[in-house]
Scaffold this motif. Structure first.
Motif, PDB file in Angstrom:
ATOM      1  N   ASN A  92     -35.066  -5.910 -51.366  1.00  0.00           N
ATOM      2  CA  ASN A  92     -34.639  -6.068 -52.752  1.00  0.00           C
ATOM      3  C   ASN A  92     -33.125  -6.231 -52.823  1.00  0.00           C
ATOM      4  O   ASN A  92     -32.381  -5.460 -52.209  1.00  0.00           O
ATOM      5  CB  ASN A  92     -35.060  -4.851 -53.579  1.00  0.00           C
ATOM      6  N   LEU A  93     -32.680  -7.235 -53.552  1.00  0.00           N
ATOM      7  CA  LEU A  93     -31.259  -7.440 -53.812  1.00  0.00           C
ATOM      8  C   LEU A  93     -31.028  -7.260 -55.298  1.00  0.00           C
ATOM      9  O   LEU A  93     -31.592  -7.977 -56.121  1.00  0.00           O
ATOM     10  CB  LEU A  93     -30.823  -8.836 -53.374  1.00  0.00           C
ATOM     11  N   ALA A  94     -30.196  -6.281 -55.650  1.00  0.00           N
ATOM     12  CA  ALA A  94     -29.911  -5.999 -57.056  1.00  0.00           C
ATOM     13  C   ALA A  94     -28.478  -6.420 -57.374  1.00  0.00           C
ATOM     14  O   ALA A  94     -27.526  -5.918 -56.773  1.00  0.00           O
ATOM     15  CB  ALA A  94     -30.097  -4.511 -57.346  1.00  0.00           C
ATOM     16  N   LEU A  95     -28.343  -7.340 -58.301  1.00  0.00           N
ATOM     17  CA  LEU A  95     -27.038  -7.851 -58.704  1.00  0.00           C
ATOM     18  C   LEU A  95     -26.754  -7.473 -60.147  1.00  0.00           C
ATOM     19  O   LEU A  95     -27.644  -7.521 -60.995  1.00  0.00           O
ATOM     20  CB  LEU A  95     -26.983  -9.375 -58.581  1.00  0.00           C
ATOM     21  N   THR A  96     -25.509  -7.120 -60.414  1.00  0.00           N
ATOM     22  CA  THR A  96     -25.051  -6.911 -61.786  1.00  0.00           C
ATOM     23  C   THR A  96     -23.907  -7.873 -62.057  1.00  0.00           C
ATOM     24  O   THR A  96     -22.965  -7.971 -61.262  1.00  0.00           O
ATOM     25  CB  THR A  96     -24.576  -5.468 -62.012  1.00  0.00           C
ATOM     26  N   LEU A  97     -23.994  -8.581 -63.157  1.00  0.00           N
ATOM     27  CA  LEU A  97     -22.946  -9.506 -63.566  1.00  0.00           C
ATOM     28  C   LEU A  97     -22.293  -9.004 -64.839  1.00  0.00           C
ATOM     29  O   LEU A  97     -22.979  -8.520 -65.747  1.00  0.00           O
ATOM     30  CB  LEU A  97     -23.514 -10.900 -63.822  1.00  0.00           C
ATOM     31  N   SER A  98     -20.976  -9.105 -64.896  1.00  0.00           N
ATOM     32  CA  SER A  98     -20.326  -8.927 -66.187  1.00  0.00           C
ATOM     33  C   SER A  98     -20.841 -10.020 -67.105  1.00  0.00           C
ATOM     34  O   SER A  98     -20.913 -11.191 -66.722  1.00  0.00           O
ATOM     35  CB  SER A  98     -18.806  -9.050 -66.034  1.00  0.00           C
ATOM     36  N   ALA A  99     -21.230  -9.663 -68.318  1.00  0.00           N
ATOM     37  CA  ALA A  99     -21.806 -10.641 -69.232  1.00  0.00           C
ATOM     38  C   ALA A  99     -20.836 -11.778 -69.528  1.00  0.00           C
ATOM     39  O   ALA A  99     -21.259 -12.873 -69.906  1.00  0.00           O
ATOM     40  CB  ALA A  99     -22.230  -9.964 -70.531  1.00  0.00           C
ATOM     41  N   SER A 100     -19.549 -11.548 -69.327  1.00  0.00           N
ATOM     42  CA  SER A 100     -18.561 -12.599 -69.562  1.00  0.00           C
ATOM     43  C   SER A 100     -18.633 -13.684 -68.494  1.00  0.00           C
ATOM     44  O   SER A 100     -18.099 -14.779 -68.673  1.00  0.00           O
ATOM     45  CB  SER A 100     -17.151 -12.007 -69.591  1.00  0.00           C
ATOM     46  N   CYS A 101     -19.292 -13.384 -67.367  1.00  0.00           N
ATOM     47  CA  CYS A 101     -19.332 -14.315 -66.230  1.00  0.00           C
ATOM     48  C   CYS A 101     -20.631 -15.088 -66.120  1.00  0.00           C
ATOM     49  O   CYS A 101     -20.794 -15.890 -65.202  1.00  0.00           O
ATOM     50  CB  CYS A 101     -19.113 -13.549 -64.925  1.00  0.00           C
ATOM     51  N   VAL A 102     -21.555 -14.835 -67.013  1.00  0.00           N
ATOM     52  CA  VAL A 102     -22.873 -15.448 -66.873  1.00  0.00           C
ATOM     53  C   VAL A 102     -22.808 -16.921 -67.257  1.00  0.00           C
ATOM     54  O   VAL A 102     -22.639 -17.275 -68.419  1.00  0.00           O
ATOM     55  CB  VAL A 102     -23.921 -14.722 -67.737  1.00  0.00           C
ATOM     56  N   GLN A 103     -22.913 -17.753 -66.263  1.00  0.00           N
ATOM     57  CA  GLN A 103     -23.033 -19.198 -66.454  1.00  0.00           C
ATOM     58  C   GLN A 103     -23.897 -19.694 -65.311  1.00  0.00           C
ATOM     59  O   GLN A 103     -23.427 -20.112 -64.273  1.00  0.00           O
ATOM     60  CB  GLN A 103     -21.670 -19.885 -66.445  1.00  0.00           C
ATOM     61  N   LEU A 104     -25.197 -19.584 -65.485  1.00  0.00           N
ATOM     62  CA  LEU A 104     -26.130 -19.710 -64.376  1.00  0.00           C
ATOM     63  C   LEU A 104     -26.026 -21.029 -63.624  1.00  0.00           C
ATOM     64  O   LEU A 104     -26.315 -21.086 -62.439  1.00  0.00           O
ATOM     65  CB  LEU A 104     -27.562 -19.503 -64.897  1.00  0.00           C
ATOM     66  N   GLN A 105     -25.607 -22.115 -64.306  1.00  0.00           N
ATOM     67  CA  GLN A 105     -25.493 -23.367 -63.583  1.00  0.00           C
ATOM     68  C   GLN A 105     -24.393 -23.310 -62.516  1.00  0.00           C
ATOM     69  O   GLN A 105     -24.335 -24.154 -61.629  1.00  0.00           O
ATOM     70  CB  GLN A 105     -25.223 -24.537 -64.536  1.00  0.00           C
ATOM     71  N   GLY A 106     -23.533 -22.305 -62.596  1.00  0.00           N
ATOM     72  CA  GLY A 106     -22.497 -22.156 -61.593  1.00  0.00           C
ATOM     73  C   GLY A 106     -22.936 -21.341 -60.390  1.00  0.00           C
ATOM     74  O   GLY A 106     -22.219 -21.255 -59.398  1.00  0.00           O
ATOM     75  N   LEU A 107     -24.125 -20.735 -60.448  1.00  0.00           N
ATOM     76  CA  LEU A 107     -24.576 -19.875 -59.364  1.00  0.00           C
ATOM     77  C   LEU A 107     -25.331 -20.676 -58.298  1.00  0.00           C
ATOM     78  O   LEU A 107     -26.431 -20.325 -57.889  1.00  0.00           O
ATOM     79  CB  LEU A 107     -25.458 -18.756 -59.917  1.00  0.00           C
ATOM     80  N   VAL A 108     -24.704 -21.752 -57.859  1.00  0.00           N
ATOM     81  CA  VAL A 108     -25.341 -22.629 -56.875  1.00  0.00           C
ATOM     82  C   VAL A 108     -25.598 -21.886 -55.576  1.00  0.00           C
ATOM     83  O   VAL A 108     -26.661 -22.011 -54.963  1.00  0.00           O
ATOM     84  CB  VAL A 108     -24.457 -23.866 -56.612  1.00  0.00           C
ATOM     85  N   GLN A 109     -24.616 -21.099 -55.158  1.00  0.00           N
ATOM     86  CA  GLN A 109     -24.757 -20.412 -53.883  1.00  0.00           C
ATOM     87  C   GLN A 109     -25.842 -19.348 -53.906  1.00  0.00           C
ATOM     88  O   GLN A 109     -26.453 -19.049 -52.886  1.00  0.00           O
ATOM     89  CB  GLN A 109     -23.423 -19.809 -53.422  1.00  0.00           C
ATOM     90  N   LEU A 110     -26.107 -18.759 -55.084  1.00  0.00           N
ATOM     91  CA  LEU A 110     -27.204 -17.803 -55.191  1.00  0.00           C
ATOM     92  C   LEU A 110     -28.535 -18.506 -54.956  1.00  0.00           C
ATOM     93  O   LEU A 110     -29.407 -18.008 -54.242  1.00  0.00           O
ATOM     94  CB  LEU A 110     -27.195 -17.125 -56.556  1.00  0.00           C
ATOM     95  N   GLN A 111     -28.686 -19.674 -55.538  1.00  0.00           N
ATOM     96  CA  GLN A 111     -29.901 -20.452 -55.332  1.00  0.00           C
ATOM     97  C   GLN A 111     -30.084 -20.792 -53.854  1.00  0.00           C
ATOM     98  O   GLN A 111     -31.194 -20.691 -53.308  1.00  0.00           O
ATOM     99  CB  GLN A 111     -29.848 -21.744 -56.153  1.00  0.00           C
ATOM    100  N   MET A 112     -28.996 -21.159 -53.184  1.00  0.00           N
ATOM    101  CA  MET A 112     -29.061 -21.503 -51.772  1.00  0.00           C
ATOM    102  C   MET A 112     -29.447 -20.287 -50.935  1.00  0.00           C
ATOM    103  O   MET A 112     -30.233 -20.384 -49.993  1.00  0.00           O
ATOM    104  CB  MET A 112     -27.723 -22.077 -51.314  1.00  0.00           C
ATOM    105  N   PHE A 113     -28.928 -19.118 -51.308  1.00  0.00           N
ATOM    106  CA  PHE A 113     -29.251 -17.898 -50.571  1.00  0.00           C
ATOM    107  C   PHE A 113     -30.711 -17.526 -50.746  1.00  0.00           C
ATOM    108  O   PHE A 113     -31.385 -17.129 -49.794  1.00  0.00           O
ATOM    109  CB  PHE A 113     -28.348 -16.752 -51.037  1.00  0.00           C
ATOM    110  N   VAL A 114     -31.210 -17.653 -51.981  1.00  0.00           N
ATOM    111  CA  VAL A 114     -32.617 -17.340 -52.255  1.00  0.00           C
ATOM    112  C   VAL A 114     -33.534 -18.246 -51.441  1.00  0.00           C
ATOM    113  O   VAL A 114     -34.557 -17.801 -50.905  1.00  0.00           O
ATOM    114  CB  VAL A 114     -32.903 -17.485 -53.765  1.00  0.00           C
TER     115      VAL A 114
END
Length: 300
Positions: A92-114
């Motif tokens: 399990n990987l648990a991530l917390t984002l500051s709500a000010s940083c949420v812009q999911l189209q920018g999380l390309v590297q997260l998609q690649m890691f998954v």
């Protein structure tokens, strides 16, 4: 040296005495004493001074204790991972984002890691202000992505992006104001809408506010944005949250006297130095070391 010796040594340090360590580990006091003696004989160094009423760490013992603690925490993490793998449950990987940083189209590297870890279970949450670091300290999250909201020595962090903040209001909100730089007195009786701190232990002190000015608080950035667009309030917002509205003319940037109206903040990847999750460590390394990520890190 084995884990039993290390557990005994750490227990004596943290429990304060050989007897307390024995009770804590459900061992005899002689067993604890023998474990410490075995460590000291193996390395030919004194780890604990017995001169005082309670055992005290020697200078060498202090260094050894820090490394022993880290080693045991890593062993516990590895043991938990082994049980997960044996039961067929992915890590399990648990991530917390500051709500000010949420812009999911920018999380390309997260998609690649998954994609590289299809067996992984991902849980994500958002927090505001001190709630981000509190989620790490409470064990709710392994890694956070956030601006600096009070990073201390217990945290490891590395900059991965920038966040642009702009102060905005609806065009008609200050229609009688002709000055390029708006005096704070002009805004004192106009609501400045702020995000409520989701943390409860060490709330962040408000710095970017009009002294003695009228303030509204909300717990959601979309509500904050709608209040501003509707002409009910003014405040700072992440640029990406109002980029479309700025182009359409439904909001405009304003500059306020003696106020950080337009700023760029570093965004950090953050974890506790004591983090022992194997999958979280892999994600951390991937985010900061993977060559293919240099051009695709988080964009906010």
């Amino acid at each position: 040296m084995n884990n039993v010796h290390l557990y005994a040594f750490v227990a004596v340090v943290e429990q304060g005495s050989f007897r307390a360590a024995a009770n804590f580990l459900h061992k005899t006091q002689s067993t604890i004493s023998a474990a410490i003696a075995s460590l000291e004989q193996e390395f030919e160094v004194q780890l604990l001074s017995r001169d005082a009423y309670r055992p005290e760490l020697t200078p060498e013992g202090k260094v050894f204790y820090q490394e022993a603690r880290i080693t045991l925490e890593k062993m516990q993490g590895l043991k938990a991972l082994g049980h997960q793998l044996a039961s067929g449950i992915g890590p399990n990987l648990a991530l917390t984002l500051s709500a000010s940083c949420v812009q999911l189209q920018g999380l390309v590297q997260l998609q690649m890691f998954v994609e590289k870890h299809p067996e992984m279970h991902l849980s994500m949450s958002t927090e505001h202000l001190s709630g981000v670091l509190e989620s790490l300290q409470s064990g709710k999250a392994d890694i956070a992505i956030s601006p600096n909201y009070g990073l201390g020595q217990e945290f490891e962090f590395v900059e991965i992006a920038k966040l642009k903040l702009v102060t905005v209001a609806a065009p008609h909100y200050l229609e009688n104001q002709t000055q390029r730089i708006i005096p704070q007195a002009e805004l004192k009786n106009r609501p400045q809408v702020l995000i409520e701190d989701s943390g409860s232990l060490h709330p962040i002190e408000r710095l970017n506010v009009i002294p003695n000015g009228q303030r509204w608080t909300v717990n959601d950035y979309m509500i904050k944005q709608r209040l501003i667009v509707s002409g009910l309030a003014w405040s700072r917002l992440p640029y990406h949250m109002v980029e479309k509205e700025l182009k359409e003319g439904s909001v405009e940037m304003i500059e306020v006297e003696d106020f950080a109206s337009n700023v760029v903040l570093p965004i950090y990847l953050i974890r506790l130095k004591s983090n022992t999750s194997a999958i979280a460590n892999s994600f951390w390394d991937y985010m900061i070391k993977e060559p293919s990520n240099k051009s695709s890190r988080l964009s906010v």
